[in-house]
Design an enzyme around this catalytic site. Structure first.
Site, PDB file in Angstrom:
ATOM      1  CE  LYS A   1      -2.000  -1.644   3.440  1.00 53.30           C
ATOM      2  NZ  LYS A   1      -1.408  -1.936   4.352  1.00 53.30           N
TER       3      LYS A   1
ATOM      4  NE  ARG B   1      -5.403  -1.103   9.360  1.00 53.15           N
ATOM      5  CZ  ARG B   1      -4.525  -0.318   8.717  1.00 53.15           C
ATOM      6  NH1 ARG B   1      -4.523   0.284   7.879  1.00 53.15           N
ATOM      7  NH2 ARG B   1      -3.749  -1.842   8.428  1.00 53.15           N
TER       8      ARG B   1
ATOM      9  NE  ARG C   1       7.596  -2.382   6.830  1.00 53.82           N
ATOM     10  CZ  ARG C   1       6.552  -2.094   6.267  1.00 53.82           C
ATOM     11  NH1 ARG C   1       5.854  -2.254   5.677  1.00 53.82           N
ATOM     12  NH2 ARG C   1       6.000  -3.079   7.558  1.00 53.82           N
TER      13      ARG C   1
ATOM     14  NE  ARG D   1       5.297  -0.744  10.617  1.00 53.10           N
ATOM     15  CZ  ARG D   1       4.233  -0.822   9.606  1.00 53.10           C
ATOM     16  NH1 ARG D   1       4.010  -0.270   8.395  1.00 53.10           N
ATOM     17  NH2 ARG D   1       3.054  -0.924   9.996  1.00 53.10           N
TER      18      ARG D   1
ATOM     19  NE  ARG E   1       1.293  -5.008  11.424  1.00 54.97           N
ATOM     20  CZ  ARG E   1       2.022  -5.289  10.618  1.00 54.97           C
ATOM     21  NH1 ARG E   1       3.825  -5.332  10.682  1.00 54.97           N
ATOM     22  NH2 ARG E   1       2.667  -4.592   9.143  1.00 54.97           N
TER      23      ARG E   1
HETATM   24  P1  AP5 Z   1       5.132  -1.123   1.804  1.00 57.84           P
HETATM   25  O1  AP5 Z   1       4.198  -0.393   1.084  1.00 57.84           O
HETATM   26  O2  AP5 Z   1       5.458  -1.189   3.316  1.00 57.84           O
HETATM   27  O3  AP5 Z   1       3.548  -2.261   2.986  1.00 57.84           O
HETATM   28  P2  AP5 Z   1       2.314  -2.021   3.134  1.00 57.84           P
HETATM   29  O4  AP5 Z   1       0.822  -2.604   2.663  1.00 57.84           O
HETATM   30  O5  AP5 Z   1       1.657  -0.553   3.090  1.00 57.84           O
HETATM   31  O6  AP5 Z   1       2.437  -2.910   5.030  1.00 57.84           O
HETATM   32  P3  AP5 Z   1       2.472  -1.868   6.166  1.00 57.84           P
HETATM   33  O7  AP5 Z   1       2.577  -2.540   6.328  1.00 57.84           O
HETATM   34  O8  AP5 Z   1       2.139  -0.297   6.178  1.00 57.84           O
HETATM   35  O9  AP5 Z   1       0.611  -2.483   5.998  1.00 57.84           O
HETATM   36  P4  AP5 Z   1      -0.324  -2.136   7.728  1.00 57.84           P
HETATM   37  O10 AP5 Z   1      -1.716  -1.905   6.904  1.00 57.84           O
HETATM   38  O11 AP5 Z   1      -0.290  -2.846   8.205  1.00 57.84           O
HETATM   39  O12 AP5 Z   1       0.590  -0.502   8.491  1.00 57.84           O
HETATM   40  P5  AP5 Z   1      -0.166   0.796   8.523  1.00 57.84           P
HETATM   41  O13 AP5 Z   1       0.666   1.774   9.118  1.00 57.84           O
HETATM   42  O14 AP5 Z   1      -1.075   1.055   7.828  1.00 57.84           O
HETATM   43  O15 AP5 Z   1       5.179  -3.326   1.071  1.00 57.84           O
HETATM   44  C1  AP5 Z   1       5.386  -3.478   2.294  1.00 57.84           C
HETATM   45  C2  AP5 Z   1       7.547  -4.138   2.105  1.00 57.84           C
HETATM   46  O16 AP5 Z   1       6.904  -4.799   1.050  1.00 57.84           O
HETATM   47  C3  AP5 Z   1       8.461  -2.978   1.842  1.00 57.84           C
HETATM   48  O17 AP5 Z   1       9.885  -3.414   2.170  1.00 57.84           O
HETATM   49  C4  AP5 Z   1       8.162  -2.793  -0.089  1.00 57.84           C
HETATM   50  O18 AP5 Z   1       9.381  -2.274  -0.089  1.00 57.84           O
HETATM   51  C5  AP5 Z   1       8.555  -4.359  -0.229  1.00 57.84           C
HETATM   52  N1  AP5 Z   1       7.249  -4.234  -1.555  1.00 57.84           N
HETATM   53  C6  AP5 Z   1       6.200  -3.535  -1.329  1.00 57.84           C
HETATM   54  N2  AP5 Z   1       5.977  -3.733  -2.722  1.00 57.84           N
HETATM   55  C7  AP5 Z   1       6.820  -4.878  -3.318  1.00 57.84           C
HETATM   56  C8  AP5 Z   1       5.980  -5.858  -4.679  1.00 57.84           C
HETATM   57  N3  AP5 Z   1       5.213  -5.756  -5.511  1.00 57.84           N
HETATM   58  N4  AP5 Z   1       7.139  -6.577  -4.728  1.00 57.84           N
HETATM   59  C9  AP5 Z   1       7.850  -6.825  -3.459  1.00 57.84           C
HETATM   60  N5  AP5 Z   1       7.959  -5.974  -2.425  1.00 57.84           N
HETATM   61  C10 AP5 Z   1       7.408  -5.471  -2.217  1.00 57.84           C
HETATM   62  O19 AP5 Z   1      -1.055   0.424  10.028  1.00 57.84           O
HETATM   63  C11 AP5 Z   1      -0.114  -0.071  11.244  1.00 57.84           C
HETATM   64  C12 AP5 Z   1      -0.904   0.030  12.081  1.00 57.84           C
HETATM   65  O20 AP5 Z   1      -1.750   0.816  12.231  1.00 57.84           O
HETATM   66  C13 AP5 Z   1      -1.808  -1.215  12.552  1.00 57.84           C
HETATM   67  O21 AP5 Z   1      -1.401  -2.462  12.655  1.00 57.84           O
HETATM   68  C14 AP5 Z   1      -2.883  -0.468  13.077  1.00 57.84           C
HETATM   69  O22 AP5 Z   1      -2.956  -0.528  14.641  1.00 57.84           O
HETATM   70  C15 AP5 Z   1      -3.105   1.243  12.952  1.00 57.84           C
HETATM   71  N6  AP5 Z   1      -3.563   1.373  11.648  1.00 57.84           N
HETATM   72  C16 AP5 Z   1      -3.605   2.084  10.961  1.00 57.84           C
HETATM   73  N7  AP5 Z   1      -4.622   2.511  10.194  1.00 57.84           N
HETATM   74  C17 AP5 Z   1      -5.755   2.484  11.179  1.00 57.84           C
HETATM   75  C18 AP5 Z   1      -6.965   2.425  10.753  1.00 57.84           C
HETATM   76  N8  AP5 Z   1      -7.601   2.862   9.918  1.00 57.84           N
HETATM   77  N9  AP5 Z   1      -7.975   2.515  12.217  1.00 57.84           N
HETATM   78  C19 AP5 Z   1      -7.296   1.610  13.031  1.00 57.84           C
HETATM   79  N10 AP5 Z   1      -6.029   1.503  13.128  1.00 57.84           N
HETATM   80  C20 AP5 Z   1      -5.181   1.580  12.168  1.00 57.84           C
HETATM   81 MG    MG Z   2       2.465   1.134   4.909  1.00 53.29          MG
END
Ligand code: AP5
Ligand code: MG
Length: 190
Positions: free
Chosen positions: A13, A88, A127, A133, A144
């Protein structure tokens, strides 16, 4: 355009949103980043938020909506924005609908990025070696993924019923994924 980006942890994402905001010249609203920003402060709120995020649980719906609504009030969000990881839960989706109804705005597109779980775990553990993180440990990644399946995946049907959903295969190179996303966005812009 107003676009929601839905997908499990590690699907790409953040990677794709960075490209898309540049392409569309709209702000990137990542609730994960916003909550990590709250966590960096040393307050009672930051400790409360950490107790959810570091355990891989979702932060409370109304808190997240309040943070998003504050950001949406900024003039740079007037013509559009990209939501990364929000909404979410069904409650968050309904709160966003209510907010849009009040402000006379609407969603244009929901992108759903998918990849198999073993690939997601592999990407996040890789990562973790670079970014440190707090929620990128094996146990928390599993938590997650479970939260995504139980609390977030039902949103796909919610948006599909409204004809907003477009699914993209996340198991391709980042360039190939972006090409598919651009096609969906360009179709929506016409
Ligand atoms: P990356 O682009 O970082 O993936 P991502 O989908 O952004 O993964 P996240 O870990 O950020 O998702 P998340 O939903 O758990 O975290 P968020 O910060 O939203 O890519 C991942 C890796 O793969 C990278 O190393 C990248 O280089 C590699 N990659 C990317 N594309 C690739 C490809 N095509 N091929 C190979 N490799 C690739 O949320 C974190 C926490 O915050 C949640 O758990 C929750 O506690 C809280 N939170 C966030 N939003 C809410 C909400 N709306 N409500 C309540 N709690 C929330
Ligand atoms: Mg992310």
């Amino acid at each position: 355009m107003r676009i929601v980006f839905i997908g499990p942890p590690g699907v790409g994402k953040g990677t794709q949103c960075k490209r898309l905001v540049e392409y569309l010249c709209i702000p990137h609203l990542s609730t994960g980043e916003m909550l990590r920003e709250v966590k960096r402060q040393d307050t009672a709120l930051s400790r409360w938020v950490s107790s959810y995020v570091d355990a891989g649980k979702l932060a409370p719906d109304h808190l997240v909506m309040r943070i998003v609504a504050q950001r949406l009030a900024n003039p740079d969000c007037e013509t559009g924005c990209l939501f990364d990881g929000f909404p979410r839960t069904l409650v968050q989706a309904q709160l966003l609908d209510e907010h849009f109804a009040k402000t006379g705005r609407r969603l244009d597109l929901v992108l759903d990025l998918q990849a198999p779980e073993e690939e997601l775990v592999h990407r996040l553990l890789k990562r973790a070696e670079l970014e440190h993180r707090a929620d990128d440990t094996y146990e928390t990644i599993r938590a997650r993924l479970h939260v995504f399946q139980t609390q977030t995946a039902p949103l796909l049907e919610y948006y599909d019923r409204r004809g907003l959903l477009c699914s993209v295969n996340g198991l391709q190179s980042a360039d190939e994924v972006f090409r598919e996303i651009k096609t969906a966005v360009d179709r929506g812009r016409k």
